[in-house]
Design a protein around this motif. Structure first.
Motif, PDB file in Angstrom:
ATOM      1  N   LYS A  62     -75.503 -72.377  81.982  1.00 35.99           N
ATOM      2  CA  LYS A  62     -75.165 -73.765  81.637  1.00 35.99           C
ATOM      3  C   LYS A  62     -74.319 -73.825  80.372  1.00 35.99           C
ATOM      4  O   LYS A  62     -73.442 -74.681  80.246  1.00 35.99           O
ATOM      5  N   GLY A  66     -70.351 -75.229  80.180  1.00 37.20           N
ATOM      6  CA  GLY A  66     -70.082 -76.461  79.445  1.00 37.20           C
ATOM      7  C   GLY A  66     -71.074 -77.566  79.766  1.00 37.20           C
ATOM      8  O   GLY A  66     -70.840 -78.728  79.427  1.00 37.20           O
ATOM      9  N   ILE A  67     -72.171 -77.231  80.432  1.00 36.79           N
ATOM     10  CA  ILE A  67     -73.177 -78.249  80.748  1.00 36.79           C
ATOM     11  C   ILE A  67     -74.041 -78.498  79.512  1.00 36.79           C
ATOM     12  O   ILE A  67     -74.353 -79.632  79.180  1.00 36.79           O
ATOM     13  N   LEU A  68     -74.424 -77.401  78.838  1.00 43.75           N
ATOM     14  CA  LEU A  68     -75.162 -77.530  77.582  1.00 43.75           C
ATOM     15  C   LEU A  68     -74.187 -77.285  76.432  1.00 43.75           C
ATOM     16  O   LEU A  68     -73.296 -76.448  76.535  1.00 43.75           O
ATOM     17  N   PRO A  69     -74.348 -78.033  75.346  1.00 47.57           N
ATOM     18  CA  PRO A  69     -73.420 -77.866  74.229  1.00 47.57           C
ATOM     19  C   PRO A  69     -73.668 -76.542  73.495  1.00 47.57           C
ATOM     20  O   PRO A  69     -74.771 -76.285  73.027  1.00 47.57           O
ATOM     21  N   ALA A  70     -72.655 -75.717  73.420  1.00 44.82           N
ATOM     22  CA  ALA A  70     -72.782 -74.450  72.694  1.00 44.82           C
ATOM     23  C   ALA A  70     -72.346 -74.674  71.253  1.00 44.82           C
ATOM     24  O   ALA A  70     -71.490 -75.509  70.991  1.00 44.82           O
TER      25      ALA A  70
ATOM     26  N   TYR B 136     -78.555 -83.676  75.289  1.00 45.11           N
ATOM     27  CA  TYR B 136     -77.589 -82.902  76.063  1.00 45.11           C
ATOM     28  C   TYR B 136     -76.693 -83.710  76.985  1.00 45.11           C
ATOM     29  O   TYR B 136     -76.686 -83.537  78.191  1.00 45.11           O
ATOM     30  N   ARG B 137     -75.924 -84.586  76.408  1.00 47.88           N
ATOM     31  CA  ARG B 137     -74.810 -85.203  77.110  1.00 47.88           C
ATOM     32  C   ARG B 137     -75.174 -86.055  78.308  1.00 47.88           C
ATOM     33  O   ARG B 137     -74.358 -86.304  79.175  1.00 47.88           O
ATOM     34  N   GLU B 219     -75.662 -82.975  86.305  1.00 43.59           N
ATOM     35  CA  GLU B 219     -75.089 -81.691  85.896  1.00 43.59           C
ATOM     36  C   GLU B 219     -73.906 -81.266  86.777  1.00 43.59           C
ATOM     37  O   GLU B 219     -72.868 -80.866  86.246  1.00 43.59           O
ATOM     38  N   MET B 222     -71.029 -83.219  85.512  1.00 45.09           N
ATOM     39  CA  MET B 222     -70.434 -82.668  84.277  1.00 45.09           C
ATOM     40  C   MET B 222     -69.507 -81.509  84.615  1.00 45.09           C
ATOM     41  O   MET B 222     -68.425 -81.371  84.062  1.00 45.09           O
ATOM     42  N   SER B 223     -69.967 -80.676  85.538  1.00 42.36           N
ATOM     43  CA  SER B 223     -69.182 -79.510  85.896  1.00 42.36           C
ATOM     44  C   SER B 223     -67.876 -79.893  86.583  1.00 42.36           C
ATOM     45  O   SER B 223     -66.972 -79.081  86.707  1.00 42.36           O
TER      46      SER B 223
END
Lengths: 276, 325
Positions: A62, A66-70, B136-137, B219, B222-223
């Motif tokens: 993830k 780019g699903i979770l902010p790194a 988380y967005r 999710e 987002m992808s």
């Protein structure tokens, strides 16, 4: 000290690597999930992410997707910090496919595949002939045309996984990230999906990163393996380098036997049963 | 094509329903230039009594139906409705406070009850969103749902409290408002709420494809490059605002925002680029028909339209659901 910093900055701009990960850590609240991971993924390869349950495979995928902010300066995609990409530009380069596909509303299979075209369409725009063409090709790759008019809710999990791959192909990414694409499938569907992915990789040069539990399949299909335990990178290399008795016994905490398959050289990892 | 049928249905509804009512009117007389308007009973009934009411029904019905489809998509829940984020509870509290205090300040062509109801719905929305912690967005949708339902219940008990503390006249007015109705209306009310409703609907249509992806899963969305958080917040706030605006003038009319999106989805599928416009047309038609029944069935007594929507919509939806399986 200053020269090291300069080196890292030079390195991150290196766009010949697909992913460059530098000291990546990730926390859910206070709990660390990924601890200080660093590795490179060259383009055009199939990378398997392996490790016990809870080792951070999904979180890593993830983060890469780019699903979770790194955290800043920890993940570089084609030489650029993943956080600096616009959302739609990122979606044109990489696509992440979840392990499960829960859904409420009844979309048709072809509608799900068409969702892959989203990054190429502006608001209020409908798909044109090119988009339909691309979606059709994606369904041919994955042999999903025959149920394109059926409801996504009503097909089997093996078929769903193929439809998700078709949707990802329609997105025309350079990198595809798949979170355990095989774990819910029987052996026939496992081979089916992995063969589709392998063919995509061979014929189009698509880079693939997949979390996978089956170590035999991992050794057969992957060019490179990342072995995680407790959020740390334990080993990184070719299947032969990673799938070693000492390493696996340490990571999985069971006794194992590595049996090379005489036909193709793939490595069968079998647990040693207490009574045998 | 499908959209055309829904539009045609609305058009027929708009043409037929003004003719229906306790007094039968003649179109020839209503449009006649020979009788002065003030003395022309038929014209008065048509243009002053029936038409504004039908138009308001159209605005309210389409706003509630479109909002409902968006709520269900964003919250990924079949039971979500325009009132899920506490908007109607807040509106009700505002309205009953205005009734209890016998406020008499008109603003922009709107009665004090409507103004307080709208302020109430805004407060409820603000309260629900202030309770949400973003992770988380994306918005935590199940949490939002629970918070909204709880806020609605909380406001509903305050409404009961105010009702209990009111005198019998006020109390009757309160109960009547809570049933929802379109009987007190004129063109000015429609003009007052129309800008907000139109802007809100335009925003919802703009995000239509994003709603498809978000309803499929946040999710995966987002992808595919969807700014999930932006789509969720903009969608929910716009849908809640147009709901607040309509509830403020019509009272809480239940069921339309829940059932109409389901009915339309069963007929045409879940693609919001088609679903939202069809909901606009069908929601309007449905509401006009319900209100026509409300003012004619037990004439000269009126049935609150909120009662009709549920009595008519419920069985129809169940029938459609049965047929699908």
């Amino acid at each position: 000290m200053s020269s090291t910093t300069a080196n890292i900055q030079m390195d991150t701009k290196d766009s010949s690597v697909c992913f460059r990960v530098i000291n990546l850590s990730f926390f859910y609240g206070e709990t660390p999930i990924l601890k200080d991971l660093s590795f490179d993924l060259p383009p055009g390869e199939i990378t398997g992410v392996i490790g016990p349950n809870g080792s951070g495979k999904s979180t890593l995928l993830k983060s890469l997707g780019g699903i979770l902010p790194a955290p800043k300066n920890s993940i570089f995609l084609q030489g650029m910090d993943i956080g600096d990409y616009k959302k739609k530009s990122l979606a044109k380069i990489l696509c992440w496919i979840p392990q499960e596909n829960p859904m409420v509303f009844s979309f048709l299979v072809k509608e799900v595949v068409m969702m892959g075209r989203h990054p190429y369409l502006s608001a209020l725009k409908f798909e044109d002939e090119t988009d339909h063409q691309i979606a059709r090709q994606a369904m041919q790759w994955t042999e999903t045309e025959m149920f394109s008019e059926r409801l996504f809710n009503q097909i089997s999990s093996g078929e769903k996984q193929r439809v998700m791959v078709a949707s990802a192909i329609a997105q025309e990414p350079e990198v595809m990230l798949l979170d355990e694409p095989t774990s819910a499938l029987d052996i026939k569907f496992q081979l089916e999906i992995l063969n589709i992915l392998k063919r995509l990789n061979k014929e189009t040069g698509l880079s693939l990163v997949l979390a996978i539990h089956d170590l035999h399949l991992a050794s057969k299909y992957c060019d490179q393996l990342l072995l995680l335990k407790g959020g740390k990178l334990v080993a990184n290399g070719t299947p032969e380098e990673v799938l070693k008795k000492e390493i696996l016994e340490e990571v999985y905490e069971v006794e194992v036997k590595i049996i090379p398959n005489p036909d193709d050289g793939s490595l069968l990892v079998s647990p040693v049963f207490p009574n045998s | 094509m499908t959209l055309g049928w829904f539009f045609l249905f609305l058009l027929v509804t708009l043409l037929v329903t003004p003719m229906i009512g306790t007094t039968s009117i003649s179109l020839g007389k209503a449009f006649s230039n020979e009788i002065p308007f003030n003395e022309n009973v038929d014209a008065n009934i048509l243009f002053i009594v029936r038409l504004p009411r039908i138009l308001l029904a159209a605005v309210v019905g389409s706003a509630l139906a479109a909002s409902g489809s968006v709520f269900q998509a964003i919250l990924r829940n079949d039971l979500a409705a325009p009132i899920t984020l506490g908007v109607s509870g807040g509106a009700a509290l505002g309205a009953v406070i205005a009734i209890r205090l016998e406020l008499d300040t008109w603003f922009w062509g709107l009665a004090p009850i409507s103004i307080c109801a709208f302020i109430g719905s805004l407060s409820a929305l603000a309260l629900v969103f202030s309770l949400v912690r973003v992770r988380y967005r994306e918005l935590p949708t199940s949490y939002l749902l629970l918070a909204g339902v709880t806020v609605n219940f909380f406001f509903a008990s305050l409404v009961m409290l105010v009702n209990y503390l009111s005198n019998i006249t006020q109390s009757f007015q309160i109960v009547r408002w809570l049933m929802g109705g379109l009987d007190i209306t004129d063109y000015q009310i429609i003009i007052s709420i129309l800008p907000m409703v139109l802007i809100g609907i335009a925003i919802l249509l703009y995000f239509a494809r994003d709603f498809n992806l978000v309803s499929f899963g946040s999710e995966p969305a987002m992808s595919r490059g969807v700014d999930v958080m932006k789509v969720q917040v903009t969608g929910l706030v716009s849908a809640s605002l147009i709901t607040g605006a309509t509830v403020a003038v019509s009272g809480p009319i239940g069921f339309v925002g829940l059932i109409v999106p389901h009915i339309v989805r069963l007929m045409i599928g879940p693609d919001h680029r088609l679903l939202i416009p069809c909901c606009l047309f069908f929601g309007a038609s449905f509401m006009i028909i319900c209100d026509t029944l409300a003012r004619t069935l037990l004439a000269p007594t009126e049935i609150p339209v909120g009662v009709i929507t549920a009595i008519l919509g419920g069985p129809f939806f169940l029938w459609l659901l049965q047929r699908q399986r």
